[in-house]
Design a protein around this motif. Structure first.
Motif, short mmCIF file in Angstrom:
data_model
loop_
_atom_site.label_atom_id
_atom_site.label_comp_id
_atom_site.label_asym_id
_atom_site.label_seq_id
_atom_site.Cartn_x
_atom_site.Cartn_y
_atom_site.Cartn_z
N ASP A 144 0.35 4.73 1.00
CA ASP A 144 -0.43 5.61 1.75
C ASP A 144 0.12 7.13 1.73
O ASP A 144 0.47 7.54 2.76
N SER A 145 -0.07 7.68 0.58
CA SER A 145 0.27 9.12 0.47
C SER A 145 -0.28 9.77 -0.65
O SER A 145 0.18 9.30 -2.02
N HIS B 197 0.38 5.36 11.45
CA HIS B 197 0.59 3.91 11.55
C HIS B 197 1.59 3.52 12.36
O HIS B 197 1.54 2.50 13.10
N ILE C 175 3.21 -1.24 4.13
CA ILE C 175 2.66 0.23 4.12
C ILE C 175 3.69 1.34 4.04
O ILE C 175 4.57 1.32 4.89
N THR D 149 -3.23 4.72 -2.19
CA THR D 149 -4.55 4.98 -1.24
C THR D 149 -4.30 6.60 -1.45
O THR D 149 -3.42 7.04 -0.93
N GLU E 202 -9.39 5.37 3.56
CA GLU E 202 -8.62 4.23 3.12
C GLU E 202 -7.39 4.09 3.89
O GLU E 202 -7.11 2.77 4.34
N SER E 203 -6.81 5.06 4.60
CA SER E 203 -5.68 5.04 5.34
C SER E 203 -5.87 4.77 6.68
O SER E 203 -5.24 3.85 7.16
N ALA F 291 4.52 5.04 3.65
CA ALA F 291 3.67 6.51 3.97
C ALA F 291 4.85 7.46 4.04
O ALA F 291 6.10 6.90 4.94
N ARG G 22 1.27 10.61 7.15
CA ARG G 22 0.15 9.29 7.69
C ARG G 22 1.15 8.31 8.33
O ARG G 22 0.44 7.64 9.09
N PHE H 49 0.85 -1.18 0.12
CA PHE H 49 -0.15 -0.01 -0.11
C PHE H 49 1.01 1.19 -0.09
O PHE H 49 1.82 1.58 0.83
N LEU I 201 -6.35 0.62 6.96
CA LEU I 201 -5.03 -0.35 7.03
C LEU I 201 -4.76 -0.28 8.41
O LEU I 201 -4.18 -1.70 8.71
#
Length: 468
Positions: free
Chosen positions: A282-283, A356, A341, A323, A328-329, A343, A352, A280, A332
């Motif tokens: 994630d950014s 996490h 992940i 994402t 969506e973030s 990010a 983000r 993923f 996760l």
């Protein structure tokens, strides 16, 4: 000719240098200070140059520590053109609006924290406004003047500019300024950031051999990277452990450059059937930058072009998920099973990745993989140094996860590559200034440059100036 050092002199962020002659004033980069406790104060303390009198601004590349204060220039009555490569202009169109958004978000978060609970008078004081907003960004983007690699352009009276590929991120350049004043000529070369090589996706940095003055970056001036083979072997081991433990692999990564290289490597593992878990990104900014990399195929290297000719996509593979939304973030963090992940931010100072970390750093089945430079006093540096607790979103977070540092994925040249690159100047013997490096790294590199290449090397600090 006079050079003034206004940033990234004794540190690795806030890059800013001023070239002056009797007829011209050219600013080299204008970046944000990042990662330290006093960065906001440093960013608001403007360098001592007369912005309205600037004839030109030259931008080496679109990382925020090199471009992040450019939106201040219109408010300072600077209307000078900002010269950069076309890809750098497009990346700044992503980076600078994101920076303005992040500043607004940080101010709202700080203001909310200061007005709740029992606070001191200082804590109840409203936080300072953002450095700039989207209107400032829009105004400064109108001043950008794209210039392709290898095309020479007069940018101020007596100053001619040529860009060469730095191989650092998409559109990054080594700056060559040919200066003529009072019938005499001199060449200044400013590296920006010299890319690591050989790496996938981007072309290797170009070598120059002629300069009278050299401003050389020194981020990794005191160490060499691990080999790429050993680095990827360690990454494969991390993925194997994640599958066994059904744990998360958290990768704080810079949205520009590093994330795209990671996608490339995960794609190679996928094509070899060695991946076996979802990835993923994630950014939102990294997603936009990845799409930009996909469009600029003319700037990719031979390896990437060979993949394209075979019908493969260097920056895509089954199991890659991009994402964008907050929802969506957040999903996760409750998603079961193993996953990678990626990010931002790369030094764990915001973005983000901090959310996490808050959810997963205390889990011994989690693995945190550091893939980029970590400045002093950042949470990322604390993780590298073995801290078992870090501060995330203003609260201490226990670290039970294992931490891995993959130094071979750096986008910066290491000490030996910097020596190889600078070695081309042995005959020219330019007066050399080491910038964009912490003092330990600069001293180590300076010793080798003096001893092996016979260069006259200076380690400037912010506020220093040199005349020629």
């Amino acid at each position: 000719m006079r050079i003034q050092f206004h940033g990234a002199a004794g540190g690795v962020t806030g890059c800013c240098h001023l070239l002056s002659t009797d007829r011209a004033r050219v600013l080299l980069d204008f970046g944000l200070h990042q990662g330290g406790p006093h960065d906001d104060e440093l960013n608001r303390r403007l360098p001592a140059f007369d912005a309205p009198r600037l004839d030109a601004v030259v931008l080496s590349h679109a990382h925020i520590d090199h471009c992040g204060r450019l939106p201040l220039l219109p408010g300072l009555q600077c209307r000078a053109p900002i010269w950069c490569t076309p890809a750098t202009r497009e990346l700044c169109g992503i980076q600078l609006p994101d920076s303005a958004n992040q500043q607004a978000h940080d101010r709202e978060h700080t203001a909310g924290g200061r007005t709740t609970g029992q606070r001191t008078a200082d804590e109840r004081r409203p936080p300072p406004p953002p450095l700039y907003d989207q209107d400032d960004v829009a105004r400064v983007l109108e001043q950008f003047s794209p210039l392709p690699y290898h095309r020479t352009q007069e940018i101020a009276e007596g100053v001619r500019l040529t860009f060469h590929d730095a191989g650092h991120i998409l559109g990054s350049c080594i700056v060559a300024l040919d200066v003529e004043e009072r019938g005499r000529r001199a060449r200044l070369v400013f590296t920006g950031d010299v890319g690591n090589w050989p790496v996938p996706l981007l072309r290797d940095p170009e070598f120059l051999d002629s300069a009278d003055v050299l401003l050389l970056e020194s981020t990794y001036g005191d160490r060499n990277h691990r080999t790429r083979e050993a680095t990827l072997e360690e990454l494969t081991g991390v993925l194997d452990a994640a599958r066994r433990r059904a744990g998360k692999v958290l990768m704080p990564s810079f949205a520009v450059g590093r994330t795209q290289e990671l996608i490339y490597h995960f794609g190679a593992l996928s094509r070899a059937n060695h991946l076996g878990l979802p990835v993923f990104v994630d950014s939102p900014m990294a997603v936009s930058v990845t799409e930009l990399y996909r469009r600029h195929v003319e700037l990719l290297d031979d390896e990437a072009h060979a993949l394209l000719q075979r019908g493969d996509r260097p920056l895509d593979f089954p199991g890659l998920h991009l994402t964008r939304t907050t929802e969506e973030s957040m999903a996760l963090n409750t998603r079961p099973g193993a996953a990678v992940i990626i990010a931002s931010s790369g030094m764990c100072t915001g973005g983000r990745i901090v959310h996490h970390l808050r959810h997963h750093a205390g889990d011994p089945d989690t693995q945190i993989v550091i893939v980029g430079y970590q400045a002093e006093r950042t949470p990322g540096r604390a993780l590298v140094d073995g801290a078992r607790s870090i501060v995330v979103l203003g609260h201490p977070v226990r670290v039970a996860a294992s931490v891995h540092t993959l130094g071979g994925l750096s986008a910066h040249a290491d000490q030996q590559r910097l020596m190889t690159w600078a070695g081309k100047f042995r005959a020219a013997r330019p007066r050399t200034f080491l910038v964009h490096g912490e003092d330990g790294a600069r001293k180590a590199l300076a010793a080798r440059l003096r001893g092996e290449l016979g260069l006259d090397v200076t380690l400037p600090v912010v506020g220093d100036a040199a005349e020629f």
